[in-house]
Write an enzyme that holds these catalytic residues in place. Structure first.
Site, PDB file in Angstrom:
ATOM      1  N   GLU A   1      60.482  14.191  73.819  1.00 41.67           N
ATOM      2  CA  GLU A   1      59.114  14.590  73.444  1.00 41.67           C
ATOM      3  C   GLU A   1      58.958  15.039  71.997  1.00 41.67           C
ATOM      4  O   GLU A   1      58.601  16.192  71.741  1.00 41.67           O
ATOM      5  CB  GLU A   1      58.624  15.707  74.378  1.00 41.67           C
ATOM      6  CG  GLU A   1      58.478  15.267  75.813  1.00 41.67           C
ATOM      7  CD  GLU A   1      57.701  16.245  76.669  1.00 41.67           C
ATOM      8  OE1 GLU A   1      57.105  17.181  76.129  1.00 41.67           O
ATOM      9  OE2 GLU A   1      57.697  16.055  77.902  1.00 41.67           O
TER      10      GLU A   1
ATOM     11  N   GLU B   1      60.951  12.811  83.686  1.00 41.74           N
ATOM     12  CA  GLU B   1      60.556  14.140  84.178  1.00 41.74           C
ATOM     13  C   GLU B   1      59.259  14.011  84.948  1.00 41.74           C
ATOM     14  O   GLU B   1      58.342  13.314  84.519  1.00 41.74           O
ATOM     15  CB  GLU B   1      60.318  15.137  83.027  1.00 41.74           C
ATOM     16  CG  GLU B   1      61.550  15.574  82.287  1.00 41.74           C
ATOM     17  CD  GLU B   1      61.244  16.577  81.169  1.00 41.74           C
ATOM     18  OE1 GLU B   1      60.266  17.335  81.264  1.00 41.74           O
ATOM     19  OE2 GLU B   1      62.008  16.575  80.180  1.00 41.74           O
TER      20      GLU B   1
HETATM   21  C1  BG6 Z   1      58.701  18.972  79.398  1.00 42.12           C
HETATM   22  C2  BG6 Z   1      59.957  19.393  78.673  1.00 42.12           C
HETATM   23  O1  BG6 Z   1      57.721  18.665  78.497  1.00 42.12           O
HETATM   24  O2  BG6 Z   1      58.110  19.923  80.212  1.00 42.12           O
HETATM   25  C3  BG6 Z   1      60.828  20.352  79.464  1.00 42.12           C
HETATM   26  O3  BG6 Z   1      60.696  18.261  78.331  1.00 42.12           O
HETATM   27  C4  BG6 Z   1      59.949  21.407  80.090  1.00 42.12           C
HETATM   28  O4  BG6 Z   1      61.773  20.910  78.606  1.00 42.12           O
HETATM   29  C5  BG6 Z   1      58.964  20.717  81.029  1.00 42.12           C
HETATM   30  O5  BG6 Z   1      60.654  22.392  80.770  1.00 42.12           O
HETATM   31  C6  BG6 Z   1      58.098  21.648  81.819  1.00 42.12           C
HETATM   32  O6  BG6 Z   1      57.482  22.571  80.989  1.00 42.12           O
HETATM   33  P1  BG6 Z   1      57.591  24.124  81.266  1.00 42.12           P
HETATM   34  O7  BG6 Z   1      56.954  24.771  80.140  1.00 42.12           O
HETATM   35  O8  BG6 Z   1      56.880  24.350  82.558  1.00 42.12           O
HETATM   36  O9  BG6 Z   1      59.041  24.421  81.360  1.00 42.12           O
END
Ligand code: BG6
Length: 477
Positions: free
Chosen positions: A175, A373
């Protein structure tokens, strides 16, 4: 198209959110080692040096550094085919510009990869997941300086050589795409990507454009290097993207939504089409920004094309419009969609959005896509019986997997993997909280870093195990 029997089911984690051990084995200080815990809706605080009495969650994470064998055994029990990890640059080159790598850091990742292979889990390795040695920010100004690209390549080379023959799937960056000069930037996003606070930047728009360009170039150079070192390497880059809907069918709003959805695709264009897009250079010129594309850069774009794309997907939004006063979406800006529910942290839940993006991206580039993800951050409760009934998480994942399946089986998108964020509870990147939980595995720790660190299986653990065992056929709770 049928779902491949080799489909990569698994999960994704990142070093600074899980490893802890921030000063062990000669690790240097990384950018996230200077960020405190935030609170609901309030951003994390960014420090320029370590201060007494401040809680920095990356310092302890979930202590994966010492628990990785136990955690990998649990992933293996779920039947994981793949795990995406990141390598913390500051473990390998503690200052970023060191001549020789830190052997203790190398050893840790060798052991971690061996452990995955021993458990028949395909490692997917991210080389930059918000983890830059702070020295590179302080001494060189981070990605504003082309010297940092050379240091990044030195680090990449070390890892390509060290893990040659063991790791096939690489991710150059996670990202890099949330810092465009044309959109509202926030301190936390510019910081996690480049170690720089937006409000501290001089010449803000030019700086963001330069960082965006230099990181894109660095990715192409790393792809070329990865192929040179081992032509079996599959080189990818991960983007966090979301579909943006128009608020209504007024053509002005439809156009705005298109432009906002497309905002970050200039970097993907540069990494897939063999050149940095002319439309972006022209756009920059029009607003008085300058990017110097050298001849050697042009070769890098030509020779550093991606083999696959990684997609992080959590939420969608609605484009802002003239006079809009709707509720802001909490993720990448834009407005919330009144047709959809949001998570407790205000992220809009839109399963169809994942099908939209898979189709949009696949039709644009024709490259295989891995969902790198996808997941729901939620508060979990341990019942007196000891059970953790996270049906809400199962619902979220089930609805998204259904749409991924439709993309493959009905729309013929070449999607070859689905990784959840995150298979085990870990520190939230945007809030620093432990209580924003994503895992199938509960970790007994609170927002202050207190707790036994014990790992407990949630209801979703057995559910995901069955999903994997049936190759996605049985999604029933
Ligand atoms: C993604 C990132 O954008 O979102 C992760 O690559 C991150 O590192 C994930 O943890 C979820 O976001 P958050 O802020 O809920 O941890």
């Amino acid at each position: 198209m049928k779902m491949s029997k080799n489909f990569l089911w698994g999960g994704s984690i990142a070093a600074h959110q899980c490893e802890g051990a921030y000063d062990e084995d000669d690790k240097g200080l990384g950018i996230m080692d200077l960020v405190s815990v935030g609170d609901y809706g309030k951003p994390r605080k960014i420090y320029s040096k370590l201060e007494d009495g401040v809680l920095y969650p990356s310092h302890y994470g979930i202590d994966f550094y010492h628990h990785y064998k136990e955690d990998i055994a649990l992933f293996a029990e779920m039947g994981f085919k793949a795990l995406r990890i990141s390598i913390d640059w500051s473990r390998i080159y503690p200052n970023g510009d060191d001549i020789e790598p830190n052997q203790k850091g190398i050893k840790f990742y060798q052991q971690l990869i061996d452990e995955l292979l021993k458990n028949n889990i395909e490692p997917i390795v991210t080389l930059y997941h918000f983890e830059m040695p702070i020295n590179l920010v302080k001494k060189y100004g981070s990605w504003t300086n082309r010297k940092v690209i050379d240091y990044y390549l030195r680090f990449c080379k070390t890892m390509f050589v060290t893990l040659k023959g063991k790791v096939k799937y690489w991710v150059t960056f996670n990202e890099m795409n949330h810092i465009d000069p044309q959109t509202k930037a926030t301190d936390i996003f510019t910081y996690i990507i480049a170690g720089l606070k937006y409000t501290d930047l001089d010449n803000k728009k030019q700086t963001l454009a330069t960082i965006g360009y230099n990181m894109t170039l660095a990715s192409c150079l790393a792809v070329r290097l990865g192929h040179e070192i081992d032509d079996n390497n599959q080189m990818g880059c991960v983007f966090g993207i979301e579909p943006v809907s128009p608020v209504n069918c007024d053509p002005q709003n439809v156009f705005k939504a298109f432009m906002q959805t497309d905002r970050d695709f200039y970097q993907i264009d540069a990494m897939c089409n063999g050149e940095f897009p002319k439309y972006k250079i022209e756009e920059y010129k029009r607003i008085g920004l300058n990017i110097d594309v050298t001849d050697s850069d042009k070769n890098a774009f030509k020779e550093g094309k991606l083999d696959y794309l990684g997609m992080n997907y959590y939420a969608s939004s609605v484009a802002e419009y003239e006079g809009s006063n709707g509720k802001e979406s909490a993720l990448f800006g834009g407005l919330q969609n009144p047709y959809l529910e949001t998570s407790k942290w205000g992220w809009t839940i839109d399963p169809v959005g994942i099908r939209y993006l898979l189709n949009y991206t696949y039709r644009k580039y024709g490259l295989p896509i891995m969902i790198t993800e996808n997941g729901l951050g939620a508060k979990d409760k341990i019942l007196e019986s000891g059970e953790i009934n996270d049906d809400y998480r199962i619902d979220y994942l089930k609805e998204h997997i259904e749409e991924v399946k439709k993309s493959i089986e009905l729309d013929d998108v070449d999607c070859f993997g689905y990784l959840t964020w995150a298979p085990i509870d870990l520190i939230s990147a945007t809030t620093g909280q432990m209580s924003k939980r994503y895992g199938f595995i509960y970790v007994d720790m609170d927002d202050n870093g207190d707790g036994s660190k014990k790992r407990l299986k949630k209801k979703s653990f057995d559910w995901y195990k069955r999903v994997i065992a049936t190759n996605g056929k049985n999604l029933d709770i």
